[in-house]
Design an enzyme around this catalytic site. Structure first.
Site, short mmCIF file in Angstrom:
data_model
loop_
_atom_site.label_atom_id
_atom_site.label_comp_id
_atom_site.label_asym_id
_atom_site.label_seq_id
_atom_site.Cartn_x
_atom_site.Cartn_y
_atom_site.Cartn_z
N GLU A 97 10.18 88.93 26.21
CA GLU A 97 10.99 89.96 25.60
C GLU A 97 12.22 90.27 26.45
O GLU A 97 12.18 90.17 27.68
CB GLU A 97 10.16 91.24 25.39
CG GLU A 97 9.03 90.98 24.40
CD GLU A 97 8.19 92.20 24.08
OE1 GLU A 97 7.80 92.35 22.92
OE2 GLU A 97 7.91 93.01 24.99
N CYS A 110 18.05 93.91 30.13
CA CYS A 110 16.85 93.80 30.95
C CYS A 110 16.19 92.46 30.62
O CYS A 110 15.73 92.26 29.50
CB CYS A 110 15.94 94.99 30.62
SG CYS A 110 14.39 94.98 31.51
N CYS A 117 2.82 87.89 34.06
CA CYS A 117 3.09 88.20 35.46
C CYS A 117 1.80 88.07 36.25
O CYS A 117 0.75 88.52 35.79
CB CYS A 117 3.64 89.62 35.59
SG CYS A 117 4.10 90.07 37.29
N CYS A 121 -0.23 94.70 38.59
CA CYS A 121 -0.11 96.11 38.95
C CYS A 121 -0.94 96.90 37.94
O CYS A 121 -0.93 96.61 36.74
CB CYS A 121 1.35 96.55 38.91
SG CYS A 121 2.35 95.67 40.13
N CYS A 124 0.67 98.52 34.58
CA CYS A 124 1.71 97.78 33.84
C CYS A 124 1.10 96.91 32.75
O CYS A 124 0.12 96.19 32.99
CB CYS A 124 2.50 96.92 34.82
SG CYS A 124 3.74 95.87 34.02
N GLY A 172 7.55 89.83 34.38
CA GLY A 172 7.47 88.90 35.50
C GLY A 172 8.02 89.43 36.80
O GLY A 172 8.67 90.47 36.85
N SER A 204 14.68 93.28 40.63
CA SER A 204 13.63 94.26 40.93
C SER A 204 12.38 93.52 41.38
O SER A 204 11.92 92.59 40.72
CB SER A 204 13.33 95.07 39.66
OG SER A 204 12.29 96.01 39.91
N SER A 226 9.93 98.14 43.75
CA SER A 226 8.94 98.95 43.04
C SER A 226 7.93 99.48 44.05
O SER A 226 7.02 98.78 44.45
CB SER A 226 8.24 98.10 41.97
OG SER A 226 9.19 97.71 41.00
N CYS A 348 9.96 100.47 30.21
CA CYS A 348 9.44 99.80 31.40
C CYS A 348 7.94 99.61 31.30
O CYS A 348 7.21 100.54 30.98
CB CYS A 348 9.65 100.65 32.65
SG CYS A 348 11.33 101.09 32.99
N1 SAH Z 1 7.97 92.63 38.88
C1 SAH Z 1 9.18 93.38 39.09
C2 SAH Z 1 10.02 93.66 37.87
C3 SAH Z 1 9.36 94.04 36.55
S1 SAH Z 1 8.83 95.68 36.21
C4 SAH Z 1 8.86 94.66 39.81
O1 SAH Z 1 7.70 94.96 40.02
O2 SAH Z 1 9.79 95.36 40.21
C5 SAH Z 1 10.17 96.77 36.21
C6 SAH Z 1 9.74 98.18 36.65
O3 SAH Z 1 8.93 98.82 35.64
C7 SAH Z 1 8.90 98.15 37.90
O4 SAH Z 1 9.30 99.16 38.78
C8 SAH Z 1 7.52 98.44 37.36
O5 SAH Z 1 6.67 98.92 38.35
C9 SAH Z 1 7.82 99.44 36.28
N2 SAH Z 1 6.72 99.64 35.35
C10 SAH Z 1 5.72 98.81 35.06
N3 SAH Z 1 4.88 99.34 34.15
C11 SAH Z 1 5.36 100.56 33.86
C12 SAH Z 1 4.95 101.60 32.95
N4 SAH Z 1 3.89 101.45 32.19
N5 SAH Z 1 5.70 102.70 32.89
C13 SAH Z 1 6.82 102.83 33.64
N6 SAH Z 1 7.26 101.89 34.50
C14 SAH Z 1 6.54 100.77 34.61
#
Ligand code: SAH
Length: 369
Positions: A97, A110, A117, A121, A124, A172, A204, A226, A348
């Site tokens: 996406e 974005c 990924c 986390c 996420c 990712g 990021s 992050s 996000c």
């Molecule tokens: N892997 C990279 C980039 C992708 S995520 C990273 O970790 O930075 C982009 C941002 O969205 C990251 O800061 C991630 O932690 C955040 N994110 C992931 N899931 C989320 C959620 N459910 N709500 C808000 N932010 C989220």
């Protein structure tokens, strides 16, 4: 040079040096690379026959040895707030996406860097669907090309420009797909292509420490980290990569990236997703202030976007405001990110390859129903 026999080369897989080398191997002058890049990334032209400043012989030869292979746009959703999300299908059936977020005076794209990924986390959506593979350079550049085309940016003039910023915050972990991401960035920054300034391209990362140092060497774009927790115990849970690169190493890498010693002072953005009762206390805000001391930091507090099947709650607005005030008083520039596009699951951490997810749900429904 390989690939001219049988399979045609995808010209979207090259940055300028790569394309120059490819044309040289074809017996052409390197300036053909610049001409072709302008046709593709500034004019939006994908038909070699229409590239009128190429020699006739080259125009005939190119379709035999090269092509412009783009992902297929399988859906477009437009949010009430103007955010647009496209689902793109890749040749092997995977899907990623891409999201466009319009704001006053700028437009942020974005982009995704991987199908799924591997980092898992805990909060996420992307991490929960598992990891499929890295995107190729052409699949990353295909996202900006298709978005530019669908937004009516071609042929690109300053007045028509819609995409002013790119963030690698889609699906990712970009620093686990280093070479392809850097090649794609090279084209985003190239004055013969998208011509974005390096500060308007943001990578990021969840904190792949060795690759942060390599990124500074290869392409000094903006960095976002992050963070999500001020101590290792909590961060180990939220961002399992922390067990490999704990906070001490991560923050040291941030200092090197910021270039404190060399006096270059690159500001780093720290993302912090606010989870109710998990990481949103005053004590944690104070711990974060201590952790970031000495780093030119900006903090983005992100309201957590709900993910199906995950047991967190979004932090209360009062908790976010209290947290923000503590950071702000300590001199940290802190903004609370507005949630954009959540009505179309484009916010996000809500991005998933829905093709696979939907198929899985169907199977479950059939099995249970
Ligand atoms: N892997 C990279 C980039 C992708 S995520 C990273 O970790 O930075 C982009 C941002 O969205 C990251 O800061 C991630 O932690 C955040 N994110 C992931 N899931 C989320 C959620 N459910 N709500 C808000 N932010 C989220």
């Amino acid at each position: 040079m390989t690939g001219t026999a049988g399979r045609r080369v995808n010209l979207l897989d090259f940055d300028r040096p790569g394309l120059e080398a490819w044309f040289a191997a074809l017996g052409e002058k390197p300036f053909r690379a610049v001409q072709v890049m302008k046709w593709i990334h500034q004019q939006g032209v994908t038909d070699f026959g229409a590239m009128s400043n190429l020699s006739k012989a080259l125009r005939q030869r190119l379709p035999e040895v090269a092509e412009l292979r783009l992902p297929e746009v399988i859906s477009e959703q437009i949010s009430d707030d103007g955010t647009r999300k496209w689902m793109l299908r890749l040749p092997d059936g995977g899907a990623v996406e891409t999201v466009f977020i319009p704001e006053a005076g700028r437009g942020t794209l974005c982009v995704s860097s991987q199908v799924g990924c591997p980092l898992e986390c805990s909060f996420c959506a992307t991490g929960r669907q598992g990891f499929n593979r890295n995107l190729g350079t052409g699949e990353i550049l295909g996202q900006i090309f298709l978005a530019a085309r669908l937004l009516g940016q071609f042929p690109c003039t300053p007045a028509r420009r819609r995409i002013t910023n790119v963030v690698f915050m889609g699906m990712g972990e970009p620093l686990l797909n280093f070479d392809n991401v850097v090649r794609a960035i090279n084209v985003m920054l190239d004055e013969n292509a998208y011509g974005l300034s390096r500060r308007r391209v943001t990578v990021s990362t969840a904190g792949v420490v060795p690759a942060m140092d390599r990124l500074k060497e290869a392409s000094p774009v903006s960095l976002a980290v992050s963070l999500h927790a001020p101590d290792d115990r909590l961060r180990d849970q939220l961002v399992p990569l922390n067990r490999t690169y704990p906070l001490k190493e991560l923050l040291a890498a941030c200092k090197r990236f910021a270039g404190e010693e060399s006096g270059s002072h690159e500001q780093i953005t720290f993302e912090y997703v606010m989870l109710d009762g998990v990481n949103d206390s005053s004590a944690q805000a104070h711990a974060l202030v201590r952790l970031l001391a000495g780093i030119p930091a900006k903090v983005n507090l992100i309201p957590w976007n709900p993910v199906a099947g995950v047991d967190y709650r979004r932090a209360k607005p009062q908790a976010v405001e209290r947290f923000r005030a503590i950071l702000q008083r300590a001199g940290l520039i802190t903004i609370t990110r507005k949630t954009r596009g959540d009505d179309i699951d484009a916010a996000c951490g809500q991005l998933v390859g829905r093709v696979a997810a939907r198929a899985a749900r169907h199977r479950r429904e059939r099995a249970t129903g």
